[in-house]
Design a protein around this motif. Sequence first.
Motif, mmCIF file in Angstrom:
data_model
loop_
_atom_site.group_PDB
_atom_site.id
_atom_site.type_symbol
_atom_site.label_atom_id
_atom_site.label_comp_id
_atom_site.label_asym_id
_atom_site.label_seq_id
_atom_site.Cartn_x
_atom_site.Cartn_y
_atom_site.Cartn_z
ATOM 1 N N LEU A 11 -57.167 -61.665 9.432
ATOM 2 C CA LEU A 11 -58.700 -61.545 9.776
ATOM 3 C C LEU A 11 -58.594 -62.403 11.083
ATOM 4 O O LEU A 11 -58.413 -63.452 11.119
ATOM 5 C CB LEU A 11 -59.564 -61.691 8.742
ATOM 6 N N VAL A 30 -65.198 -57.425 7.391
ATOM 7 C CA VAL A 30 -64.652 -57.319 6.028
ATOM 8 C C VAL A 30 -65.072 -56.155 5.409
ATOM 9 O O VAL A 30 -64.402 -55.481 4.547
ATOM 10 C CB VAL A 30 -65.381 -58.830 5.284
ATOM 11 N N ASN A 33 -62.989 -53.185 6.268
ATOM 12 C CA ASN A 33 -61.482 -53.256 5.646
ATOM 13 C C ASN A 33 -61.691 -52.905 4.236
ATOM 14 O O ASN A 33 -60.923 -51.926 3.826
ATOM 15 C CB ASN A 33 -60.871 -54.332 6.043
ATOM 16 N N THR A 38 -57.754 -51.348 2.884
ATOM 17 C CA THR A 38 -57.014 -52.570 2.893
ATOM 18 C C THR A 38 -56.631 -52.941 1.502
ATOM 19 O O THR A 38 -57.745 -53.026 0.786
ATOM 20 C CB THR A 38 -57.923 -53.745 3.875
ATOM 21 N N TYR A 40 -55.607 -56.453 0.708
ATOM 22 C CA TYR A 40 -56.158 -57.877 0.697
ATOM 23 C C TYR A 40 -56.401 -58.496 1.903
ATOM 24 O O TYR A 40 -55.786 -57.927 2.947
ATOM 25 C CB TYR A 40 -54.934 -58.712 -0.178
ATOM 26 N N LEU A 41 -56.988 -59.436 2.031
ATOM 27 C CA LEU A 41 -57.344 -60.279 3.095
ATOM 28 C C LEU A 41 -56.926 -61.585 3.210
ATOM 29 O O LEU A 41 -56.730 -62.415 2.260
ATOM 30 C CB LEU A 41 -59.044 -60.197 3.108
ATOM 31 N N ILE A 65 -66.769 -65.320 3.692
ATOM 32 C CA ILE A 65 -65.930 -64.047 3.399
ATOM 33 C C ILE A 65 -65.807 -63.961 1.674
ATOM 34 O O ILE A 65 -65.672 -62.925 1.149
ATOM 35 C CB ILE A 65 -64.419 -64.449 3.850
ATOM 36 N N ASN A 69 -67.009 -60.518 0.219
ATOM 37 C CA ASN A 69 -66.041 -59.729 -0.581
ATOM 38 C C ASN A 69 -66.412 -59.622 -2.091
ATOM 39 O O ASN A 69 -66.130 -58.479 -2.600
ATOM 40 C CB ASN A 69 -64.638 -60.791 -0.570
ATOM 41 N N LEU A 75 -57.896 -62.364 -2.026
ATOM 42 C CA LEU A 75 -57.970 -63.152 -0.651
ATOM 43 C C LEU A 75 -56.865 -64.369 -0.585
ATOM 44 O O LEU A 75 -56.444 -64.973 -1.666
ATOM 45 C CB LEU A 75 -59.204 -64.061 -0.856
ATOM 46 N N GLN A 211 -56.534 -54.246 10.460
ATOM 47 C CA GLN A 211 -58.088 -54.654 10.466
ATOM 48 C C GLN A 211 -58.863 -53.792 11.309
ATOM 49 O O GLN A 211 -59.802 -53.503 11.017
ATOM 50 C CB GLN A 211 -58.131 -55.956 10.626
#
Length: 294
Positions: A11, A30, A33, A38, A40-41, A65, A69, A75, A211
């Motif tokens: 990110l 966020v 995504n 997506t 995972y971040l 975040i 999330n 994460l 992203q």
Amino acid sequence: MTKFIGTGVALITPFKSDLSIDFDALERLVEYNIENGTDYLVISGTTGESVTVTPEEKKELVSFIAKVNNGRLPLVLGIGGNNTLAVVKEIQTTDFSAIDGILSVSPYYSKPTQEGIYQHFKAIAEDSPLPIILYNVPGRTSSNMLPTTTFRLAKDFDNIVAVKEAGNNVHQYLELLRTKPKDFLILSGDDDLALGVALAGGSGVISVIGQALPKEFSEMIRLGIARKAKEAYDIHFKLMPVTGMIFSENNPAGIKAVLSALNISKPHVRLPLVEATDELKEAIKVELKSLGKS
């Protein structure tokens, strides 16, 4: 560690015109995504301008975040550097209640030997309460963590579960895939090589462009992992021009120009980085239009 298979995205940290963190834009990013595939971040990596984000801001980013999330995606938090004791201290004092893993870069600037790299990550692994993804990016660190060192660490420490390899070196990727322990994950850190790595047996990618184009990019990686080469390359070829563009000046100025064109965030970066040139911004807009994105 199936939670790190597929497409993770590194990110950005969106900024307002005064260079304070733009939390509204971060929430949009966020959600965008999460809603578009997506897996995972990744917070506070190079793409997040981690070297110019203060420790206080980093804590704010993690907390924000995690709140947005709300447990929907795993994460990963970037904690690394070339001062081993400082990295260990940060691990010891970080609240990991919402975090699933740590991404830790090989020591930069100091140019340690392979033994120095091993001892650095040994100290980190002995204190980490979470799985660790090693990060090898020789273009930024000026030293290459060799596959023998990566797998020595993987053998000696159960919590070292993956490597994000970003040397843009096809031979090293193949050597990692050829000799890796059974359950160890090889993740691409090179967007342009990610599909080839997935098709060759890799477990996915930690991506920059992903992203901005999460639906297309994550589908490409899923197809690659499933060995559906033709369908995956159909997507890859469409994304090639914009993927090349975002790295043509600097990262993350390029990806921030893309996200600006998509009305997700602004293109601002902190010095010593500068915004993408007007020429690059215009080329990105044209390419996004050809992809039906603007």
